[in-house]
Design an enzyme around this catalytic site. Structure first.
Site, PDB file in Angstrom:
ATOM      1  N   ASP A 180    -106.752 -36.056   9.757  1.00  0.00           N
ATOM      2  CA  ASP A 180    -106.619 -34.870   8.915  1.00  0.00           C
ATOM      3  C   ASP A 180    -107.982 -34.282   8.579  1.00  0.00           C
ATOM      4  OD1 ASP A 180    -103.823 -34.958   8.724  1.00  0.00           O
ATOM      5  OD2 ASP A 180    -103.967 -36.571   7.240  1.00  0.00           O
ATOM      6  N   GLY A 181    -108.977 -35.166   8.438  1.00  0.00           N
ATOM      7  CA  GLY A 181    -110.327 -34.707   8.097  1.00  0.00           C
ATOM      8  C   GLY A 181    -110.869 -33.750   9.153  1.00  0.00           C
ATOM      9  N   ASP A 233    -109.770 -36.975 -16.479  1.00  0.00           N
ATOM     10  CA  ASP A 233    -110.775 -37.117 -15.420  1.00  0.00           C
ATOM     11  C   ASP A 233    -110.998 -35.815 -14.672  1.00  0.00           C
ATOM     12  OD1 ASP A 233    -111.251 -39.671 -16.053  1.00  0.00           O
ATOM     13  OD2 ASP A 233    -110.392 -40.577 -14.252  1.00  0.00           O
ATOM     14  N   ASN A 261    -106.895 -28.049   1.688  1.00  0.00           N
ATOM     15  CA  ASN A 261    -106.202 -29.038   0.855  1.00  0.00           C
ATOM     16  C   ASN A 261    -106.275 -28.670  -0.625  1.00  0.00           C
ATOM     17  OD1 ASN A 261    -105.099 -30.857   2.578  1.00  0.00           O
ATOM     18  ND2 ASN A 261    -106.649 -32.447   2.335  1.00  0.00           N
TER      19      ASN A 261
HETATM   20  N1  LIG Z   1    -107.263 -40.627  -4.280  1.00  0.00           N
HETATM   21  C1  LIG Z   1    -107.022 -39.941  -3.186  1.00  0.00           C
HETATM   22  O1  LIG Z   1    -105.965 -39.955  -2.585  1.00  0.00           O
HETATM   23  C2  LIG Z   1    -108.121 -39.072  -2.645  1.00  0.00           C
HETATM   24  C3  LIG Z   1    -109.388 -39.105  -3.193  1.00  0.00           C
HETATM   25  C4  LIG Z   1    -110.359 -38.263  -2.664  1.00  0.00           C
HETATM   26  C5  LIG Z   1    -110.042 -37.406  -1.619  1.00  0.00           C
HETATM   27  N2  LIG Z   1    -108.800 -37.407  -1.102  1.00  0.00           N
HETATM   28  C6  LIG Z   1    -108.398 -36.487  -0.043  1.00  0.00           C
HETATM   29  O2  LIG Z   1    -109.228 -36.576   1.063  1.00  0.00           O
HETATM   30  C7  LIG Z   1    -109.347 -35.270   1.573  1.00  0.00           C
HETATM   31  C8  LIG Z   1    -110.493 -35.202   2.485  1.00  0.00           C
HETATM   32  O3  LIG Z   1    -110.087 -35.843   3.643  1.00  0.00           O
HETATM   33  P1  LIG Z   1    -111.112 -36.430   4.688  1.00  0.00           P
HETATM   34  O4  LIG Z   1    -110.355 -36.924   5.855  1.00  0.00           O
HETATM   35  O5  LIG Z   1    -112.207 -35.445   4.875  1.00  0.00           O
HETATM   36  O6  LIG Z   1    -111.707 -37.622   3.887  1.00  0.00           O
HETATM   37  P2  LIG Z   1    -111.457 -39.166   4.134  1.00  0.00           P
HETATM   38  O7  LIG Z   1    -111.929 -39.541   5.493  1.00  0.00           O
HETATM   39  O8  LIG Z   1    -111.988 -39.873   2.941  1.00  0.00           O
HETATM   40  O9  LIG Z   1    -109.864 -39.301   4.173  1.00  0.00           O
HETATM   41  C9  LIG Z   1    -109.042 -39.153   3.068  1.00  0.00           C
HETATM   42  C10 LIG Z   1    -107.610 -39.464   3.443  1.00  0.00           C
HETATM   43  O10 LIG Z   1    -106.791 -38.395   3.006  1.00  0.00           O
HETATM   44  C11 LIG Z   1    -105.899 -38.068   4.065  1.00  0.00           C
HETATM   45  N3  LIG Z   1    -105.568 -36.669   4.016  1.00  0.00           N
HETATM   46  C12 LIG Z   1    -106.402 -35.619   4.149  1.00  0.00           C
HETATM   47  N4  LIG Z   1    -105.693 -34.486   4.058  1.00  0.00           N
HETATM   48  C13 LIG Z   1    -104.402 -34.846   3.887  1.00  0.00           C
HETATM   49  C14 LIG Z   1    -103.208 -34.117   3.724  1.00  0.00           C
HETATM   50  N5  LIG Z   1    -103.186 -32.804   3.698  1.00  0.00           N
HETATM   51  N6  LIG Z   1    -102.062 -34.801   3.567  1.00  0.00           N
HETATM   52  C15 LIG Z   1    -102.068 -36.149   3.550  1.00  0.00           C
HETATM   53  N7  LIG Z   1    -103.171 -36.880   3.680  1.00  0.00           N
HETATM   54  C16 LIG Z   1    -104.318 -36.231   3.849  1.00  0.00           C
HETATM   55  C17 LIG Z   1    -106.650 -38.392   5.327  1.00  0.00           C
HETATM   56  O11 LIG Z   1    -105.737 -38.595   6.379  1.00  0.00           O
HETATM   57  C18 LIG Z   1    -107.369 -39.642   4.935  1.00  0.00           C
HETATM   58  O12 LIG Z   1    -106.586 -40.756   5.152  1.00  0.00           O
HETATM   59  C19 LIG Z   1    -109.472 -34.410   0.368  1.00  0.00           C
HETATM   60  O13 LIG Z   1    -109.140 -33.077   0.620  1.00  0.00           O
HETATM   61  C20 LIG Z   1    -108.538 -35.099  -0.569  1.00  0.00           C
HETATM   62  O14 LIG Z   1    -107.261 -34.522  -0.544  1.00  0.00           O
HETATM   63  C21 LIG Z   1    -107.835 -38.231  -1.587  1.00  0.00           C
HETATM   64  N1  LIG Z   2    -116.340 -32.139  13.879  1.00  0.00           N
HETATM   65  C1  LIG Z   2    -116.736 -32.773  12.775  1.00  0.00           C
HETATM   66  N2  LIG Z   2    -118.013 -32.687  12.335  1.00  0.00           N
HETATM   67  C2  LIG Z   2    -118.417 -33.329  11.221  1.00  0.00           C
HETATM   68  N3  LIG Z   2    -117.621 -34.074  10.468  1.00  0.00           N
HETATM   69  C3  LIG Z   2    -116.348 -34.197  10.842  1.00  0.00           C
HETATM   70  C4  LIG Z   2    -115.823 -33.539  12.003  1.00  0.00           C
HETATM   71  N4  LIG Z   2    -114.528 -33.851  12.142  1.00  0.00           N
HETATM   72  C5  LIG Z   2    -114.242 -34.653  11.100  1.00  0.00           C
HETATM   73  N5  LIG Z   2    -115.310 -34.848  10.325  1.00  0.00           N
HETATM   74  C6  LIG Z   2    -115.387 -35.672   9.134  1.00  0.00           C
HETATM   75  O1  LIG Z   2    -115.203 -37.012   9.533  1.00  0.00           O
HETATM   76  C7  LIG Z   2    -114.435 -37.709   8.573  1.00  0.00           C
HETATM   77  C8  LIG Z   2    -113.339 -38.469   9.245  1.00  0.00           C
HETATM   78  O2  LIG Z   2    -112.537 -37.610   9.981  1.00  0.00           O
HETATM   79  P1  LIG Z   2    -110.991 -37.825  10.098  1.00  0.00           P
HETATM   80  O3  LIG Z   2    -110.354 -37.841   8.768  1.00  0.00           O
HETATM   81  O4  LIG Z   2    -110.490 -36.808  11.066  1.00  0.00           O
HETATM   82  O5  LIG Z   2    -110.896 -39.222  10.780  1.00  0.00           O
HETATM   83  P2  LIG Z   2    -110.306 -40.554  10.200  1.00  0.00           P
HETATM   84  O6  LIG Z   2    -110.944 -40.830   8.894  1.00  0.00           O
HETATM   85  O7  LIG Z   2    -110.430 -41.565  11.281  1.00  0.00           O
HETATM   86  O8  LIG Z   2    -108.801 -40.159  10.076  1.00  0.00           O
HETATM   87  P3  LIG Z   2    -107.863 -40.622   8.912  1.00  0.00           P
HETATM   88  O9  LIG Z   2    -108.412 -39.942   7.732  1.00  0.00           O
HETATM   89  O10 LIG Z   2    -106.509 -40.151   9.344  1.00  0.00           O
HETATM   90  O11 LIG Z   2    -107.988 -42.105   8.874  1.00  0.00           O
HETATM   91  C9  LIG Z   2    -113.928 -36.658   7.600  1.00  0.00           C
HETATM   92  O12 LIG Z   2    -114.653 -36.782   6.398  1.00  0.00           O
HETATM   93  C10 LIG Z   2    -114.218 -35.350   8.229  1.00  0.00           C
HETATM   94  O13 LIG Z   2    -114.603 -34.359   7.307  1.00  0.00           O
END
Ligand SMILES: NC(=O)c1ccc[n+]([C@@H]2O[C@H](COP(=O)([O-])OP(=O)(O)OC[C@H]3O[C@@H](n4cnc5c(N)ncnc54)[C@H](O)[C@@H]3O)[C@@H](O)[C@H]2O)c1
Ligand SMILES: Nc1ncnc2c1ncn2[C@@H]1O[C@H](COP(=O)(O)OP(=O)(O)OP(=O)(O)O)[C@@H](O)[C@H]1O
Length: 631
Positions: free
Chosen positions: A395-396, A504, A474
């Site tokens: 999703d990131g 918070d 998001n």
């Molecule tokens: N306590 C929490 O659940 C918490 C805390 C901080 C951030 N987040 C979420 O992480 C997001 C950033 O994601 P990232 O991947 O860059 O960071 P990250 O790599 O820390 O991943 C955060 C997790 O949130 C999940 N996630 C992201 N968007 C989602 C969505 N729309 N629906 C369900 N799950 C989702 C990702 O799959 C990942 O597992 C933020 O937008 C925020 O929503 C969640």
């Molecule tokens: N092209 C990109 N350049 C820089 N940062 C990226 C890019 N794609 C993803 N990221 C960052 O890398 C992090 C991990 O990406 P992503 O959530 O897609 O992978 P993941 O953590 O393995 O997946 P999941 O969250 O489902 O476990 C996220 O914080 C996202 O913002």
């Protein structure tokens, strides 16, 4: 004869200028907006024993009409049955998405003695420019408000006087809203003019480019001629003011020729596509709007909107942007394989990020054809070159790719290579079949709304209007950061005070983000096609603070009060933390540019699949057949 109070009313509506429907590129809208006026009339023909009777509530209501693909909203206030108060509006065809002021509600029996009370105003030619009449109307409203409430024993008269004051207050609020709208409309108009000038220049450039290169023959020429035709159609629509909103003309407009760096005589053009609305499994070109009818107090909604959207290519996609999660060997390997396949088997142009291009070239000089961009300025033009975005990650990576597009976003095909994947329905093992079916079309897409956020510094209150908004897919989170104090955040929805968040922090989330941080903070899960803004507190220090879901058209303002013990911190999709000092505010509303993500099946099926597979939602062993039974 009774006296005849006369109020020159100002418009009783305020336009939601943040709305997608009032984009900077629609001059007609701005002009039409000028032409809307209301007349407030007290028709007192109904008498009962010498008393005037308002028998029912006064309603403000929407009356939406569809025409030429735009959304049309008329506003009326009237007494439902047999009542006397009516606030009517001259018919308007303005495609402005209108947001009403707070409803004024009269639920009373009023006595007028036996005179005719008529409150009316003549229509000015142009509402926004007629500042004199606005001044008079506001003055009249002021006078009415300053009047001492009627004293005496006639209950009906007192009640009527109060009713008038209520209406006057409502009118004043509307006038204030209108003034703000006027300022904002002027700003949009200015931006529109800028954009139009820029587009004219680009068109001119394109024309001279075409004149200078006379050797565009063959299939490529065929394809390339599609562009200008579309562009003209889009512009024609644009000029006529009939905008097919769902298919943003920014996406369709193809005024920026891009030279194919591998074949310098060729111009790369964006593929055109058509979006249609799917209703009960059928495809339809018509978006069915909610239409609210109001007649004699009966409110009915005749049609529902259909949000299942189908995308059909009208010309073949030619350019794909592949975005990948960094630091993953499996992603890197898949990326190289996919680039090779798309180029060799599907003859597509490929863009990747500068980092990925370096990675590919390190692997082999074969990847020389892969294109990239030099700087942010070039990156911001990607939407004019790219037909499709493919993401490889979780999703990131989808969030990352959305954040690269500050305006219109090309359709995204998200492949799952992460651990969770709410927004990544495609399996990377089957990437060839998936991409083939997407490139062939038609495909279902989910239009994921984004929020646009402005940080307004107390020190520079007026600057935010010129700043680019920060777009989130998001959520935007306002929290206490490293401070150990409770946050103290004053929240307003439009101009209404909502609450003060002590805890918070607060999450303002899209419905796509409802399954992310907002869910962890106790917010509801919402289907991504539901338009709305989730208002979810983080660990509130109050037992009664439940999360809210607000309608899509509101503007939410979160203000750090001057007496706050500590600053707050805003973060955007979990990134880019910004400090909000006491006096600073964050203003957030729905952005006009959604993120279209391709669906594996359709948006509803994909949503349920993701909450079942990702969250194991409501997973429980089924009760056995044995045991006590009521027969
Ligand atoms: N306590 C929490 O659940 C918490 C805390 C901080 C951030 N987040 C979420 O992480 C997001 C950033 O994601 P990232 O991947 O860059 O960071 P990250 O790599 O820390 O991943 C955060 C997790 O949130 C999940 N996630 C992201 N968007 C989602 C969505 N729309 N629906 C369900 N799950 C989702 C990702 O799959 C990942 O597992 C933020 O937008 C925020 O929503 C969640
Ligand atoms: N092209 C990109 N350049 C820089 N940062 C990226 C890019 N794609 C993803 N990221 C960052 O890398 C992090 C991990 O990406 P992503 O959530 O897609 O992978 P993941 O953590 O393995 O997946 P999941 O969250 O489902 O476990 C996220 O914080 C996202 O913002």
């Amino acid at each position: 004869m009774a006296t005849t109070p006369s109020i020159g009313t100002s418009c009783t509506q305020s336009q939601d200028l943040q709305s997608p429907l009032l984009s900077p590129s629609t001059n007609d809208e701005i002009n039409n907006m000028d032409a809307e006026f209301n007349t407030l009339e007290f028709d007192t023909n109904v008498t009962e024993n010498g008393k005037r009777k308002l028998t029912s509530d006064v309603w403000l209501h929407f009356d939406k009409e569809k025409r030429d693909g735009g959304r049309f909203v008329d506003v009326h206030v009237g007494v439902s049955t047999g009542g006397d108060l009516s606030l009517s509006q001259k018919p308007t065809s303005s495609p402005i998405y209108t947001q009403l002021m707070a409803p004024c509600k009269l639920n009373s029996t009023v006595s007028f003695g036996h005179g005719d009370a008529s409150v009316s105003r003549s229509e000015p030619e142009n509402g926004f420019s007629d500042s004199l009449s606005l001044f008079h109307s506001e003055k009249a409203v002021q006078e009415l408000l300053q009047q001492t409430p009627v004293q005496g024993s006639d209950d009906h008269l007192i009640e009527f006087s109060e009713a008038l004051r209520t209406v006057a207050k409502a009118l004043r609020r509307a006038a204030e809203g209108k003034a703000a709208a006027q300022a904002e409309a002027a700003e949009w108009k200015r931006r529109f003019e800028l954009e139009r000038t820029r587009n004219l220049q680009l068109e001119h450039k394109e024309r001279s480019l075409r004149e200078n290169s006379g050797d565009f023959e063959g299939g490529r020429l065929e394809k390339s001629t599609n562009g200008p035709v579309l562009c003209n159609q889009a512009n024609q629509h644009f000029e006529e003011g009939c905008l097919e909103r769902i298919c943003s003309h920014e996406v369709l407009r193809d005024v920026q020729p891009v030279l194919d760096c591998n074949m310098p005589n060729r111009i790369m053009r964006k593929a055109s596509f058509k979006l249609s609305w799917r209703c009960n499994g059928e495809n339809s070109d018509q978006h069915k709007h909610d239409i609210v009818y109001f007649e004699r107090g009966n409110i009915t909604t005749a049609e529902r909107s259909s949000k299942q959207i189908s995308l059909k290519w009208e010309s073949n996609p030619q350019t794909v942007l592949i975005l990948t999660k960094p630091n993953s060997t499996s992603v890197q390997i898949l990326c190289a394989e996919m680039v090779r396949w798309l180029r060799e088997q599907r003859k597509l142009n490929i863009y990747v990020e500068p980092r990925v291009k370096v990675e590919l070239l390190t692997e082999s000089s074969y990847f020389n054809f892969v294109q990239t961009w030099k700087d942010d300025k070039e990156m911001l033009l990607l939407h004019t070159k790219v037909d499709l975005v493919v993401t490889l990650g979780g999703d990131g990576t989808v969030l990352w790719s959305a954040s690269m597009f500050k305006g219109p976003v090309p359709p995204i095909v998200p492949f799952s290579l992460g651990s969770l994947g709410f927004m990544t329905p495609f399996h990377s093992e089957h990437y060839r079949d998936c991409l083939d079916s997407v490139l062939r079309g038609p495909i279902s897409i989910t239009l994921r709304n984004r929020l646009q956020c402005h940080v307004i510094r107390d020190a520079a209150k007026n600057e935010y209007q010129t700043d680019e908004p920060i777009l989130v897919l998001n959520e935007v989170t306002i929290d206490r950061g490293i401070s150990s104090y409770l946050t103290n955040l004053e929240c307003y929805c439009d101009d209404a005070f909502v609450t003060c968040v002590q805890g918070d922090g607060l999450i303002l989330s899209t419905t796509s983000g409802s399954t992310a941080y907002s869910l962890a903070a106790g917010g509801s899960m919402v289907h991504p096609q539901v338009p709305g803004i989730l208002f979810t507190p983080i660990c509130p220090h109050s037992l009664s603070f439940r999360p809210l879901i607000l309608p899509e058209h509101v503007t939410v303002r979160v203000q750090v009060p001057f007496n706050s013990r500590s600053p707050a911190w805003a973060s955007f999709d979990g990134k880019d933390r910004k400090q909000l000092a006491p006096g600073d505010a964050l203003v957030c509303s729905m952005a006009p540019w959604p993120v279209p993500t391709a669906c594996s099946v359709d948006s509803t099926d994909d949503f349920f699949r993701s909450i079942h597979d990702g969250l194991h939602w409501n997973l429980r062993k089924t009760q056995s057949f044995d045991g006590p039974r009521d027969l």
